[in-house]
Design an enzyme around this catalytic site. Structure first.
Site, PDB file in Angstrom:
ATOM      1  N   ARG A  54      -0.825  14.679  13.448  1.00 15.16           N
ATOM      2  CA  ARG A  54      -0.274  14.498  12.252  1.00 15.16           C
ATOM      3  C   ARG A  54       0.082  15.773  11.176  1.00 15.16           C
ATOM      4  O   ARG A  54      -0.742  15.955  10.504  1.00 15.16           O
ATOM      5  CB  ARG A  54      -0.686  13.141  11.541  1.00 15.16           C
ATOM      6  N   LYS A  78       0.633  -1.093  -0.040  1.00 16.36           N
ATOM      7  CA  LYS A  78      -0.078   0.066   0.037  1.00 16.36           C
ATOM      8  C   LYS A  78       0.849   1.310  -0.017  1.00 16.36           C
ATOM      9  O   LYS A  78       0.598   2.115  -0.908  1.00 16.36           O
ATOM     10  CB  LYS A  78      -0.786  -0.106   1.119  1.00 16.36           C
ATOM     11  N   ASN A  79       1.817   1.341   0.987  1.00 21.26           N
ATOM     12  CA  ASN A  79       2.612   2.632   1.142  1.00 21.26           C
ATOM     13  C   ASN A  79       3.698   2.776   0.198  1.00 21.26           C
ATOM     14  O   ASN A  79       4.387   3.818   0.035  1.00 21.26           O
ATOM     15  CB  ASN A  79       2.911   2.758   2.393  1.00 21.26           C
ATOM     16  N   ARG A 106      -8.876  -1.067   3.958  1.00 18.35           N
ATOM     17  CA  ARG A 106      -7.830   0.212   3.296  1.00 18.35           C
ATOM     18  C   ARG A 106      -6.439  -0.408   3.018  1.00 18.35           C
ATOM     19  O   ARG A 106      -5.981   0.302   2.149  1.00 18.35           O
ATOM     20  CB  ARG A 106      -7.879   1.507   4.575  1.00 18.35           C
ATOM     21  N   CYS A 146      -5.378   7.747   9.300  1.00 20.30           N
ATOM     22  CA  CYS A 146      -5.896   7.054  10.639  1.00 20.30           C
ATOM     23  C   CYS A 146      -5.369   8.228  11.924  1.00 20.30           C
ATOM     24  O   CYS A 146      -4.599   8.765  11.592  1.00 20.30           O
ATOM     25  CB  CYS A 146      -4.839   5.853  10.680  1.00 20.30           C
ATOM     26  N   ASP A 196       4.105   0.620  12.238  1.00 21.76           N
ATOM     27  CA  ASP A 196       2.711  -0.070  11.997  1.00 21.76           C
ATOM     28  C   ASP A 196       2.707  -1.570  12.114  1.00 21.76           C
ATOM     29  O   ASP A 196       1.775  -2.047  11.943  1.00 21.76           O
ATOM     30  CB  ASP A 196       2.789   0.018  10.238  1.00 21.76           C
TER      31      ASP A 196
HETATM   32  C1  EPZ Z   1       4.075   6.935   6.886  1.00 24.74           C
HETATM   33  O1  EPZ Z   1       2.974   7.935   7.275  1.00 24.74           O
HETATM   34  C2  EPZ Z   1       2.979   5.795   6.519  1.00 24.74           C
HETATM   35  N1  EPZ Z   1       1.988   6.304   5.878  1.00 24.74           N
HETATM   36  C3  EPZ Z   1       2.401   5.454   7.903  1.00 24.74           C
HETATM   37  O2  EPZ Z   1       1.508   4.293   7.788  1.00 24.74           O
HETATM   38  C4  EPZ Z   1       3.397   4.947   8.870  1.00 24.74           C
HETATM   39  O3  EPZ Z   1       3.014   4.638   9.980  1.00 24.74           O
HETATM   40  C5  EPZ Z   1       4.407   6.196   8.999  1.00 24.74           C
HETATM   41  O4  EPZ Z   1       5.113   6.682   7.700  1.00 24.74           O
HETATM   42  C6  EPZ Z   1       5.716   5.829   9.703  1.00 24.74           C
HETATM   43  O5  EPZ Z   1       6.301   4.667   9.170  1.00 24.74           O
HETATM   44  C7  EPZ Z   1       1.972   6.305   4.453  1.00 24.74           C
HETATM   45  O6  EPZ Z   1       3.209   6.106   4.024  1.00 24.74           O
HETATM   46  C8  EPZ Z   1       0.929   6.851   3.697  1.00 24.74           C
HETATM   47  P1  EPZ Z   1       5.831  10.318   9.118  1.00 24.74           P
HETATM   48  P2  EPZ Z   1       3.395   9.511   7.394  1.00 24.74           P
HETATM   49  O7  EPZ Z   1       5.594  11.504   8.270  1.00 24.74           O
HETATM   50  O8  EPZ Z   1       4.575   9.669   6.429  1.00 24.74           O
HETATM   51  C9  EPZ Z   1       5.588  14.002  12.166  1.00 24.74           C
HETATM   52  C10 EPZ Z   1      -0.282   2.946   7.818  1.00 24.74           C
HETATM   53  O9  EPZ Z   1      -0.822   2.173   8.649  1.00 24.74           O
HETATM   54  N2  EPZ Z   1       5.544  14.859  11.439  1.00 24.74           N
HETATM   55  O10 EPZ Z   1       6.799   9.650   8.891  1.00 24.74           O
HETATM   56  O11 EPZ Z   1       2.274  10.204   7.660  1.00 24.74           O
HETATM   57  C11 EPZ Z   1       4.545  12.790  12.433  1.00 24.74           C
HETATM   58  O12 EPZ Z   1       3.447  13.428  13.358  1.00 24.74           O
HETATM   59  C12 EPZ Z   1       0.323   4.287   8.050  1.00 24.74           C
HETATM   60  O13 EPZ Z   1      -0.229   2.319   6.581  1.00 24.74           O
HETATM   61  C13 EPZ Z   1       5.453  16.409  11.592  1.00 24.74           C
HETATM   62  O14 EPZ Z   1       5.687  16.626  12.591  1.00 24.74           O
HETATM   63  O15 EPZ Z   1       4.514   9.503   8.777  1.00 24.74           O
HETATM   64  C14 EPZ Z   1       5.128  11.606  13.102  1.00 24.74           C
HETATM   65  O16 EPZ Z   1       5.322  12.075  14.492  1.00 24.74           O
HETATM   66  C15 EPZ Z   1      -0.156   4.787   9.241  1.00 24.74           C
HETATM   67  N3  EPZ Z   1       5.256  17.065  10.474  1.00 24.74           N
HETATM   68  C16 EPZ Z   1       6.332  11.796  12.498  1.00 24.74           C
HETATM   69  O17 EPZ Z   1       6.633  12.976  12.046  1.00 24.74           O
HETATM   70  C17 EPZ Z   1       5.260  16.537   9.343  1.00 24.74           C
HETATM   71  O18 EPZ Z   1       4.941  17.650   8.206  1.00 24.74           O
HETATM   72  C18 EPZ Z   1       6.703  10.571  11.356  1.00 24.74           C
HETATM   73  O19 EPZ Z   1       5.420  10.585  10.537  1.00 24.74           O
HETATM   74  C19 EPZ Z   1       4.990  15.295   8.928  1.00 24.74           C
HETATM   75  C20 EPZ Z   1       5.103  14.305  10.011  1.00 24.74           C
END
Ligand code: EPZ
Length: 412
Positions: free
Chosen positions: A109, A26-27, A390, A104, A297
């Site tokens: 986020r 998916k990702n 999803r 989610c 995840d």
């Molecule tokens: C990706 O989410 C995945 N989603 C998530 O999978 C996964 O849990 C996550 O990476 C971590 O591995 C997709 O690829 C679509 P991050 P993402 O930006 O990119 C903070 C699933 O179940 N942050 O790496 O949204 C954020 O809040 C999903 O398949 C900021 O502060 O995660 C978090 O604490 C759920 N500001 C940290 O960074 C920003 O602008 C890492 O999140 C962006 C992120």
């Protein structure tokens, strides 16, 4: 009408047998679909999973055909990955409008890393009640050196894709190293992009013109979260299960932890075989981490595994706050878990789990409920199947083939 799963628990018995095939990630595919905006021609794709988020991404891409710079609010609000489209759209058309992305609920986020990255590339950001509006200065993004203050998967992907069509060189520092990112870069490079270092913390992109697929297909890599989830399920309930079409090298850390607990695991180039062992599992502790560490995840599925191990262990969630929403339900089922703070849970085991009518809290939490229901005594239901759909294609059909009594039913 909505769907729910009904699972007849195995009451701790390990009876599942057979093969289960891992689907496309998916990702990975969601980002590849977003990357199609960077192309002048069609991008053929293989191994695309039949999941709800992929359908939503297609809907968003279809809507862009009539309004090339606007991500439709009602669709984008349904899934977080919608945000990765902002990079390619802004880079190609010089502007993009989008709502705050959905997905989610995993605590805060934010999207500041995206906005700051675009600003560094010469764009301006305006915001009203419902939309962000980003405009590239002079209609074209400019290459920049961007240092991420924290590691972000979609942040890295979005800016990497934006940089492909920007003017000059972009360097991303403290980039995410997830294998799906390296895989996407490899494909884009085959289609004339110039990306170096994807899969390491420093990615250098030399901007250029639109990409050309020329019939080369994007082959979606296997889903490593599905791989890990199935390995955990097999550890909990398999007599002899082989997980096929996967890349064991992408789940080394979860496999190492399962082995440490005493799970009998054999791996080959593209399969993982798990056999029941007689001895009770020893408790392990988990600390989530960016790749190659233990994936957040897999945290909820792993909690179910830990509930069946002997001893006391802890889960430290370092990526998100608010990813323990599943714990209360597991406790009602009989798990011995205590939430110490938004980042830490203590687990004592083993615990006998019993049936419950559950409602999926999020995608991965929902899968964890299927695992808990499988281990438990009695028949459990898991409502809100949409959240599981999803990310996991036809999960019930695939688990039925292993001998699990799971079915889908519609409820009012
Ligand atoms: C990706 O989410 C995945 N989603 C998530 O999978 C996964 O849990 C996550 O990476 C971590 O591995 C997709 O690829 C679509 P991050 P993402 O930006 O990119 C903070 C699933 O179940 N942050 O790496 O949204 C954020 O809040 C999903 O398949 C900021 O502060 O995660 C978090 O604490 C759920 N500001 C940290 O960074 C920003 O602008 C890492 O999140 C962006 C992120």
């Amino acid at each position: 009408m909505r769907d729910r799963f009904v699972v007849e628990g195995l009451n701790g018995q390990k009876t599942l047998k057979g093969e289960i095939r891992v689907g496309g990630a998916k990702n990975a595919v969601l980002k590849a679909l977003a990357a199609t905006v960077l192309f002048e021609d069609d991008v053929p794709m293989t191994n695309v999973p039949d999941i709800e988020d992929v359908k939503r991404m297609h809907e968003l891409l279809d809507a862009l055909k009539t309004q090339p710079t606007i991500l439709k609010k009602d669709i984008a609000e349904k899934f977080r990955a919608s945000i990765v489209l902002t990079g390619p759209v802004l880079a190609r058309y010089g502007a993009v409008e989008f709502p705050f992305p959905g997905g989610c609920v995993l605590g805060e986020r934010a999207i500041d890393l995206f906005l700051n990255g675009f600003r560094a590339m010469g764009a301006t950001v305006e915001e009203d009640d419902s939309y962000f509006k980003i405009t590239a200065g002079g209609g074209k993004l400019k290459g920049a050196r961007i240092v991420f203050p924290l590691v972000s998967v979609t942040g890295t992907e979005t800016l990497m894709m934006a940089a492909v069509l920007a003017e000059g060189i972009t360097v991303l520092e403290n980039a995410a190293m997830e294998p799906e990112i390296a895989d996407l870069a490899l494909y884009l490079n085959k289609c004339s992009a110039k990306i170096e270092g994807a899969g390491t913390p420093t990615i250098t992109i030399t901007g250029g013109g639109l990409l050309h697929a020329g019939g080369i297909s994007y082959d979606t890599p296997p889903d490593r979260i599905e791989t890990g989830s199935f390995a955990i399920l097999a550890a909990l309930a398999a007599e002899d299960v082989t997980i096929t079409n996967c890349n064991p090298g992408w789940v080394e850390v979860p496999l190492a932890l399962l082995r440490q607990a005493g799970v009998n695991i054999e791996t080959g180039a593209d399969y993982i075989r798990i056999l029941a062992s007689e001895v009770p599992y020893k408790m392990v502790s988990v600390r989530t981490h960016e790749y190659p560490g233990f994936a957040t995840d897999l945290q909820a599925p792993m909690a179910v595994f830990m509930s069946q191990c002997e001893g006391e262990g802890s889960i430290l969630e370092t990526i998100f706050d608010g990813r323990f929403r599943y714990v209360d339900d597991l406790v009602v089922m009989g798990a011995k878990m205590t939430v110490m703070n938004p980042h830490r849970v203590l687990v004592r085991g083993p615990a006998e789990l019993s049936r419950k009518n559950l409602t999926s809290p999020d995608l991965r939490g929902g899968l964890a409920y299927i695992l808990a229901a499988t281990v438990a005594e009695g028949t459990s239901t898991i409502d809100n199947a949409y959240l599981i759909d999803r990310g996991y294609q036809h999960i019930e059909e695939r688990l039925q083939k292993l001998g699990l009594n799971i079915k889908r039913e519609s409820v009012e």
